[in-house]
Design a protein around this motif. Structure first.
Motif, PDB file in Angstrom:
ATOM      1  N   LYS A  28       1.202  -1.066  -0.210  1.00 41.63           N
ATOM      2  CA  LYS A  28      -0.046  -0.257   0.194  1.00 41.63           C
ATOM      3  C   LYS A  28       1.049   1.217   0.402  1.00 41.63           C
ATOM      4  N   SER A  29       2.310   0.878   0.152  1.00 40.35           N
ATOM      5  CA  SER A  29       3.108   1.942   0.467  1.00 40.35           C
ATOM      6  C   SER A  29       4.777   1.974   0.043  1.00 40.35           C
ATOM      7  N   MET A  30       5.551   2.310   0.332  1.00 38.93           N
ATOM      8  CA  MET A  30       7.027   1.764   0.574  1.00 38.93           C
ATOM      9  C   MET A  30       7.568   1.244   1.916  1.00 38.93           C
ATOM     10  N   ASP A  31       7.884  -0.038   1.975  1.00 40.40           N
ATOM     11  CA  ASP A  31       7.943  -1.122   3.327  1.00 40.40           C
ATOM     12  C   ASP A  31       9.098  -2.021   2.670  1.00 40.40           C
ATOM     13  N   ARG A  32      10.255  -1.054   3.612  1.00 41.03           N
ATOM     14  CA  ARG A  32      11.488  -1.600   2.594  1.00 41.03           C
ATOM     15  C   ARG A  32      11.414  -2.972   3.795  1.00 41.03           C
ATOM     16  N   THR A  33      11.583  -2.493   4.358  1.00 43.12           N
ATOM     17  CA  THR A  33      10.925  -3.888   5.696  1.00 43.12           C
ATOM     18  C   THR A  33      10.568  -5.110   5.167  1.00 43.12           C
ATOM     19  N   ASP A  34       9.404  -5.072   4.524  1.00 46.41           N
ATOM     20  CA  ASP A  34       8.519  -6.411   4.013  1.00 46.41           C
ATOM     21  C   ASP A  34       9.019  -6.196   2.341  1.00 46.41           C
ATOM     22  N   ILE A  35       9.525  -5.449   2.011  1.00 47.69           N
ATOM     23  CA  ILE A  35      10.637  -6.133   0.318  1.00 47.69           C
ATOM     24  C   ILE A  35      11.609  -6.771   0.960  1.00 47.69           C
ATOM     25  N   TYR A  36      12.595  -6.918   2.195  1.00 47.29           N
ATOM     26  CA  TYR A  36      13.796  -6.645   2.573  1.00 47.29           C
ATOM     27  C   TYR A  36      13.087  -8.583   2.574  1.00 47.29           C
ATOM     28  N   GLU A  37      12.230  -8.891   3.713  1.00 42.06           N
ATOM     29  CA  GLU A  37      12.033 -10.085   4.235  1.00 42.06           C
ATOM     30  C   GLU A  37      11.348 -10.585   3.066  1.00 42.06           C
ATOM     31  N   LEU A  91      12.165 -16.025  -0.310  1.00 44.85           N
ATOM     32  CA  LEU A  91      13.109 -16.176  -1.415  1.00 44.85           C
ATOM     33  C   LEU A  91      14.072 -17.346  -1.467  1.00 44.85           C
ATOM     34  N   LEU A  92      14.709 -16.581  -1.166  1.00 50.15           N
ATOM     35  CA  LEU A  92      16.549 -16.939  -0.975  1.00 50.15           C
ATOM     36  C   LEU A  92      16.625 -17.935   0.061  1.00 50.15           C
ATOM     37  N   GLY A  93      15.658 -18.459   0.686  1.00 53.25           N
ATOM     38  CA  GLY A  93      15.858 -19.033   2.089  1.00 53.25           C
ATOM     39  C   GLY A  93      14.904 -20.427   1.580  1.00 53.25           C
ATOM     40  N   TYR A  94      13.533 -20.426   0.531  1.00 56.59           N
ATOM     41  CA  TYR A  94      13.445 -21.180   0.402  1.00 56.59           C
ATOM     42  C   TYR A  94      13.568 -22.387  -0.851  1.00 56.59           C
ATOM     43  N   ASN A  95      15.124 -21.686  -1.819  1.00 58.32           N
ATOM     44  CA  ASN A  95      15.150 -21.927  -3.127  1.00 58.32           C
ATOM     45  C   ASN A  95      16.515 -22.702  -2.606  1.00 58.32           C
ATOM     46  N   ILE A  96      16.177 -24.151  -2.072  1.00 57.83           N
ATOM     47  CA  ILE A  96      17.051 -25.015  -2.223  1.00 57.83           C
ATOM     48  C   ILE A  96      17.384 -26.095  -3.223  1.00 57.83           C
ATOM     49  N   GLN A  97      16.624 -25.358  -4.431  1.00 56.72           N
ATOM     50  CA  GLN A  97      17.065 -26.019  -5.593  1.00 56.72           C
ATOM     51  C   GLN A  97      17.944 -25.130  -6.934  1.00 56.72           C
ATOM     52  N   TYR A  98      18.484 -23.785  -5.695  1.00 57.86           N
ATOM     53  CA  TYR A  98      19.005 -22.810  -6.904  1.00 57.86           C
ATOM     54  C   TYR A  98      17.509 -22.863  -8.482  1.00 57.86           C
ATOM     55  N   VAL A  99      16.292 -22.381  -8.734  1.00 61.92           N
ATOM     56  CA  VAL A  99      15.421 -22.176  -9.488  1.00 61.92           C
ATOM     57  C   VAL A  99      14.912 -21.338  -9.807  1.00 61.92           C
ATOM     58  N   PRO A 100      14.572 -20.418 -10.998  1.00 65.99           N
ATOM     59  CA  PRO A 100      14.415 -18.762 -11.305  1.00 65.99           C
ATOM     60  C   PRO A 100      13.060 -18.640 -10.453  1.00 65.99           C
ATOM     61  N   MET A 101      13.584 -17.484  -9.276  1.00 65.12           N
ATOM     62  CA  MET A 101      12.496 -16.762  -8.622  1.00 65.12           C
ATOM     63  C   MET A 101      11.832 -15.180  -9.087  1.00 65.12           C
ATOM     64  N   PHE A 102      10.392 -16.229  -8.279  1.00 62.47           N
ATOM     65  CA  PHE A 102       9.599 -14.459  -8.935  1.00 62.47           C
ATOM     66  C   PHE A 102       8.531 -13.633  -7.650  1.00 62.47           C
TER      67      PHE A 102
END
Length: 369
Positions: free
Chosen positions: A245-254, A259-270
């Motif tokens: 709803k507005s610029m939220d750096r913390t939410d974006i960062y998390e 995504l990086l934490g989920y990606n245990i097989q190193y596939v493309p992320m969206f």
């Protein structure tokens, strides 16, 4: 940003066409058809006095052809419709001829020269994804990318989001935008389009990797990704959705670190970034500046190496003849994260949902259809 809303308007006119066709067989059809045309005229006045001039030539052509189809549905003669729209919107007859050719082509009987196409279809269906992807780009008359299966997946996702965005007002619940609602509709659209042809499917709420959040005992919780893209059961992409709803750096960062934490097989992320704001251009500018100027320079993760970012339209993945059909292609970023000598991409795609003044009309049209 007015140029963003062309797909909403074109989709709305298409809805009027469907309504008009359905109304003609009803007892009160004349009254209903008259009301539909009244709404269409109001829509035209709003669009052509403001947003229309900011649209691309391709969107203007699509808008004119859709109006042509609507007026022809009313029984108005071909020459009269062409004269009317040419005068009001300054278009040549070739635009309408293309519309007629498409309409004729849609009703022409399809003939297959091959006596038995089944073996060819069987060969296609059993082919690996890379080969199917190469054939896809041949059919699109595009040069084949270095990693065609990732490029095909990106196109399928962008095409699905384009359809999803046309439902803008219906994605709002009590004027609030929920990412789960968007993810559910995305999954339904995606799974109607690509499982049979490409073996691609979207699954939601699958557990994988870790959340990136440290618990009291020092461990990370098991991650639950918003959408997992699979090819014949094997993971080929992961998706996270973020409603802003507005610029939220913390939410974006998390969300990026999730995504990086989920990606245990190193596939493309969206990362799908859904906005519901009055000034989407400002929000996107703030978002992209944060990623480029702050996130990348300060990025640290023990499981990932160097992080890079660029505007999608400046990247090697951008194919103008393929991606310029999507209005949001300039509101995309392509990030890469190094891992074991390879660069794993993460695509940020921003859509502003429900921010157009004519959306109440779209809601009404959907209800009446």
């Amino acid at each position: 940003e007015k140029s963003l809303y062309s797909s909403y308007v074109i989709n709305l006119i298409h809805t009027y066409i469907l309504q008009y066709k359905a109304a003609q067989s009803k007892e009160d059809g004349i009254v209903v058809c008259s009301k539909i045309m009244e709404r269409a005229l109001v829509l035209r006045e709003r669009v052509e006095n403001s947003a229309y001039s900011a649209w691309s030539e391709a969107d203007q052509n699509a808008y004119v052809r859709m109006l042509y189809t609507l007026y022809r549905e009313t029984g108005m003669g071909r020459e009269k419709v062409i004269q009317l729209l040419s005068l009001e919107l300054n278009f040549g007859s070739e635009v309408f001829e293309q519309s007629e050719e498409e309409e004729k082509g849609a009703t022409d009987q399809v003939t297959i020269k091959s006596k038995n196409p089944v073996p060819a279809l069987q060969q296609f269906c059993s082919a690996p994804l890379r080969l199917k992807s190469e054939w896809f780009f041949q059919l699109k008359s595009c040069s084949c990318p270095e990693v065609p299966q990732t490029a095909l997946l990106l196109w399928c996702i962008m095409n699905t989001l384009d359809h999803l965005s046309a439902y803008g007002p219906q994605l709002l619940l009590n004027q609030k935008l929920g990412e789960d609602r968007c993810s559910q509709l995305f999954r339904e659209f995606f799974n109607h389009g690509y499982p049979e042809m490409y073996g691609l499917s979207a699954n939601d709420q699958e557990k994988t990797g870790h959340t990136g959040h440290i618990s009291r005992d020092g461990s990370c919780g098991i991650g639950e990704v918003d959408i997992m893209i699979k090819h014949n059961g094997h993971r080929v992409g992961i998706v996270e959705a973020l409603a802003l709803k507005s610029m939220d750096r913390t939410d974006i960062y998390e969300h990026i670190h999730q995504l990086l934490g989920y990606n245990i097989q190193y596939v493309p992320m969206f990362l799908f970034v859904y906005g519901n704001v009055k000034d989407p251009k400002k929000l996107w500018q703030s978002y992209s500046e944060y990623i480029k100027n702050s996130f990348v320079s300060g990025f640290e993760d023990e499981n990932w190496g160097v992080c890079k970012v660029q505007d999608f339209v400046c990247s090697d993945d951008y194919i103008p003849e393929l991606h310029d059909t999507f209005y949001f292609n300039r509101h995309m970023l392509r990030m890469t994260f190094e891992n074991a000598g390879n660069e794993v991409p993460m695509y940020h795609i921003f859509l502003n949902i429900g921010g157009l003044e004519i959306l109440p009309s779209a809601v009404e049209a959907r209800k009446n259809h």
